[in-house]
Enzyme design. Sequence first.
Site, PDB file in Angstrom:
ATOM      1  N   ASP A 158       2.920  -4.232  -0.644  1.00 47.11           N
ATOM      2  CA  ASP A 158       4.000  -4.553  -1.339  1.00 47.11           C
ATOM      3  C   ASP A 158       3.996  -3.481  -2.193  1.00 47.11           C
ATOM      4  O   ASP A 158       3.296  -2.963  -2.911  1.00 47.11           O
ATOM      5  CB  ASP A 158       4.286  -5.527  -2.038  1.00 47.11           C
ATOM      6  CG  ASP A 158       5.456  -6.319  -2.982  1.00 47.11           C
ATOM      7  OD1 ASP A 158       5.704  -5.123  -4.256  1.00 47.11           O
ATOM      8  OD2 ASP A 158       6.039  -7.225  -2.288  1.00 47.11           O
ATOM      9  N   SER A 200      10.603  -3.807  -3.015  1.00 49.48           N
ATOM     10  CA  SER A 200       9.986  -5.326  -2.326  1.00 49.48           C
ATOM     11  C   SER A 200      12.020  -5.687  -2.954  1.00 49.48           C
ATOM     12  O   SER A 200      12.381  -4.974  -1.429  1.00 49.48           O
ATOM     13  CB  SER A 200       9.682  -6.283  -3.641  1.00 49.48           C
ATOM     14  OG  SER A 200       9.090  -7.379  -3.051  1.00 49.48           O
TER      15      SER A 200
END
Length: 338
Positions: free
Chosen positions: A191, A42
Amino acid sequence: MPNKIVSLALQGGGSHGAFTWGVLDRLLEDGRLSFEGISGASAGAMNAAVMAQGYVQDGREGARASLERFWSSLSTREPFDFIQPDAAAAMPNPTPMPGMQALLAMTRFFSPAQLNPLDINPLRDILVEQVDFERLREQREIKLFIAATQVSTGTLKIFRNRELSVEALLASACLPSLHRPIEIDGEAYWDGGLTANPPIFPLLHSCAARDVMVVLLHPSRRAGTPSTSHDIGQRLSEISFSSAFFTELSGLALAKREAENSTLAFGSLERRLRQLNMHMIDASELMEQLTNLSKLNTQASFIRSLHQQGRERAGEWLEQNFALVGQTSTFDLGRFLQ
């Protein structure tokens, strides 16, 4: 005297990644550490790629300038201005809320395709503008390991240098409730923090540096037991984005203990574990004061404040621990052994 060599593992956490920017900025400014590999998920993936981009162009100062440019661009954009007014009006019993709270409330009722039918993502524009992915794929100065989660299997995918693209970085930062899955070679990704935040094992298997430095954004411990729905939801989110990392540390601690207790180290991994030194830079007290909502806060004052906090924390760490790099761990893995 030659620089001490470390590998970096950078945790994700939205706008809180500006703290990591501050840490990296201070380490680069100090100049006594060199970096063999960087893993990230991320926001950690963004910091890793942007830092490497600047480093291959113009060394340490190039890396610092590249990080500055990225976060400055991010702090001048409104990342969620794609929200459709008709979607907000269609909310059951809509209640006026500040923008970010309204966004999170709408994710309970609308999919990313409904909230953002044109799939607008300002982060894509920033990355395309600032990162030369072809050059990143070709460079060999810094090994990159970008984490994403394969939607179909729920397993970790690591994108290495030769696989880097804007889609790989966007996949690593794709929050399921806010963005459509990123498709790469027929597979959908979310993610990377869901399965490794950040991944450690690539730094052991693919790098030679004895020292691994982790920059954490999620508080490792919170005092008290959450009781309100808001606090419960926040703690659940923190646990979901940290559990894989702590599980990996537990396995690493056990493997390192067994390697150190062996009379002879026959395998390369066993020898590697014996030599491994772990270090950690975090700001648990600061992060305990921040809410999950603040991970979406891109106001320049907030970003700059986190950057300064990161610089200060890294400066303290260097003053207290630099002499130990290459000699011993400054973070006790044994705490993860039950």
